[in-house]
Scaffold this motif. Structure first.
Motif, PDB file in Angstrom:
ATOM      1  N   SER A 109       0.929  -1.206  -0.196  1.00 42.97           N
ATOM      2  CA  SER A 109       0.050   0.082  -0.054  1.00 42.97           C
ATOM      3  C   SER A 109       0.704   1.129  -0.115  1.00 42.97           C
ATOM      4  N   TYR A 163      -4.099   1.600   3.352  1.00 45.43           N
ATOM      5  CA  TYR A 163      -5.313   1.814   2.290  1.00 45.43           C
ATOM      6  C   TYR A 163      -6.137   0.535   2.203  1.00 45.43           C
ATOM      7  N   GLY A 164      -5.466  -0.717   2.362  1.00 47.41           N
ATOM      8  CA  GLY A 164      -6.235  -1.622   2.036  1.00 47.41           C
ATOM      9  C   GLY A 164      -7.154  -1.777   3.446  1.00 47.41           C
TER      10      GLY A 164
END
Length: 585
Positions: A278, A283-284
């Motif tokens: 990321s 972000y995930g």
């Protein structure tokens, strides 16, 4: 000094005769060398000087936005009780209160006034109202078998941390007799079913299940030692479930920025969960939380949560039966947008409270009762406002107390947890110098408006006029028209066509007070206000009635919300963000 002499003589064969002489005596003190004229009483060896009272004035703070002057032609009273009586009678105060004064020995901090000798002419006194705690009444009633069978109630205990159970204790038929005594134990009259906090600056990551915490602890140690990432597949459901519960305590529909806050806080506390692929390492996690919150809302909607059930297809009108159409959710940082009913209350019982409230508003000096009933009926009022969107006239008929200035402030606090007028006026005073300096030095199309604002301040530099000038300067800076919000009115004009407007009536001279009225949907909802206070109460009414900002004034009201009231201030529009940066420099 002026002295009175009293001497006693007793002549032989006569009664004692008292002779009093009044004379002016010029006396020179042996120690100080000071000349004085006084009153001397020679009945005893003591001398008393008659007190002289001087007129005095006091600055009285009734509320943060209501400051008055108290004239005392006979001087400051000799006792605190007398001063409290004068304050109560002069300003028409009801209920119990105490007086506080500023002590110069402690940096002008407020202290309880215990003696009027602590104050002097032109001192500041603050009125502190005393809120009496609610009383709990236990009623003992003789219950026979017939009444008992009809009145027995079954109350289930909720395991949720939000609700508190109320238990009714009734003896069984086998052990009771017609003359037995039943005792009903009632819990506190108010149960907190509403959110009490706004979104935190730093999101507090909750504790997970014990086995999850063990896995994370070992993963963090391995990450610090060797930089190995943790394979969190087995503990992912528990992490997402606990985070969703914590998020819902603050908001049901988190924004992308709020989900990013949660993901960043999670990675900071447990670095082993950082994602190497990321761009920011989390972000995930933000995407996982986004989908998890959708599933969590669906689960709560099926359980009847009113904030979510309002958007179910069965509650929508025929032309709106689409999952993503006309979603009713907080759009102006409301904390309690659609709260559940208080524990033990139903729509029928709250409707009875509303009818009682209609009678209470017709009486005088019952502010406390009205406030309690307005707080109790908050949930059913929000359901009516959000779900049915009635007109202002209908709401004024059904909820007249909602359109009182004090209740507008309290309703705003219930919705947002923010003190409306205190916050609005404090920020307006704080930013006044920079707002006016930004505008008064500008040139261009707004030259006439700037000239009018400058003349307004030159004519009258009072606090209220400075606040009004700051609001007008704000609108000029945001390139919005003052006449879209304010309407100058000399006579009683027809305002039935005004959608949302503040009507201003100015006196013939600058010494005459300027008064303002608030008109929404052609209905006058507030009158006899100062212009800045009218702006603050208009913001409160927008929240209380769930109204949208007028398109032509969207930047002004957004500045009121995100700069003056600091609601959802992390994501302003470009214009408001630019203004905020200039004010903070």
């Amino acid at each position: 000094m002026f002295y009175i002499f009293t001497t006693s003589r007793k002549t032989p064969g006569s009664a004692e005769i008292h002779v009093t002489k009044m004379s002016f005596i010029k006396e020179e003190s042996e120690d100080m060398g000071i000349e004085a004229v006084g009153v001397k009483h020679e009945d005893t060896e003591q001398q008393t000087v008659a007190p002289v009272s001087h007129p005095a004035k006091l600055r009285i703070i009734l509320q943060d936005h209501d400051i008055r002057k108290l004239d005392l032609p006979h001087g400051i009273p000799g006792s605190v009780n007398e001063l409290e009586y004068i304050v109560r009678k002069t300003f028409g105060l009801a209920g119990n209160f105490t007086l506080h004064y500023k002590d110069p020995d402690f940096g002008e901090e407020y202290f309880s006034l215990t003696s009027t000798s602590e104050i002097k002419d032109k001192d500041t006194i603050k009125v502190i109202h005393i809120v009496e705690p609610p009383t709990l009444t236990l009623t003992f009633t003789n219950v026979d078998n017939s009444i008992k069978s009809a009145s027995k109630t079954s109350i289930q205990t909720s395991a949720s941390s939000v609700y508190t159970s109320v238990t009714s204790i009734l003896p069984s038929n086998s052990s009771s007799s017609p003359g037995s005594l039943d005792t009903s134990i009632l819990s506190s009259p108010e149960h907190k079913t509403q959110r009490s906090q706004r979104w935190p600056t730093v999101f507090p990551v909750p504790r997970f299940a014990y086995d999850t915490e063990l896995v994370l602890a070992s993963g963090n140690e391995a990450f610090k030692k060797d930089g190995f990432q943790l394979n969190f597949t087995s503990i992912l459901p528990d992490i997402l479930e606990k985070l969703a519960e914590s998020i819902f305590q603050y908001v049901a529909y988190p924004t992308s920025a709020q989900l990013s806050d949660v993901a960043e806080a999670l990675i900071q506390k447990h670095p082993c969960l950082k994602e190497p692929g990321s761009y920011n390492g989390c972000y995930g996690w933000r995407q996982r939380l986004k989908y998890k919150m959708g599933n969590y809302r669906s689960k709560l909607r099926n359980l009847g949560c009113p904030e979510l059930d309002v958007n179910s297809l069965k509650k929508k009108r025929a032309h709106e039966k689409a999952p993503a159409k006309n979603i009713k959710k907080p759009r102006k940082a409301e904390v309690n947008f659609l709260p559940p009913h208080p524990q033990g209350e139903t729509e029928e019982s709250l409707e009875l409270e509303r009818l009682e409230l209609l009678n209470e508003v017709k009486m005088r000096n019952n502010y406390q009762i009205i406030s309690e009933k307005m707080a109790k009926t908050f949930s059913i009022r929000r359901q009516e406002v959000v779900s049915h969107a009635p007109s202002v006239i209908e709401l004024k008929d059904r909820w007249p107390a909602l359109f009182c200035a004090d209740q507008i402030n309290e309703e705003f606090t219930r919705i947002t947890t923010v003190n409306l007028e205190a916050m609005f006026m404090a920020k307006l005073d704080q930013y006044f110098p920079k707002i006016t300096s930004l505008v008064l030095t500008r040139r261009g199309p707004a030259k006439m408006n700037i000239h009018r604002i400058r003349n307004m301040l030159l004519e009258d530099y009072s606090l209220e006029r400075r606040r009004e000038a700051a609001i007008r300067s704000l609108m000029v800076h945001l390139r919005e028209k003052e006449e879209d919000l304010f309407k100058e009115c000399l006579n009683d004009e027809d305002n039935t066509n005004e959608v949302m407007k503040i009507i201003i009536s100015r006196g013939a001279t600058t010494s005459d007070p300027t008064r303002a009225r608030i008109v929404i949907e052609g209905t006058e909802v507030q009158e006899d206000l100062e212009v800045p206070r009218a702006c603050a109460l208009l913001m409160g009414l927008i929240y209380a009635l769930n109204l949208s900002y007028p398109k032509e004034l969207k930047n002004t009201f957004e500045a009121f919300q995100k700069i003056f009231l600091e609601l959802d201030d992390l994501k302003p529009s470009p214009k408001v963000m630019s203004l905020k940066n200039k004010l903070l420099y």
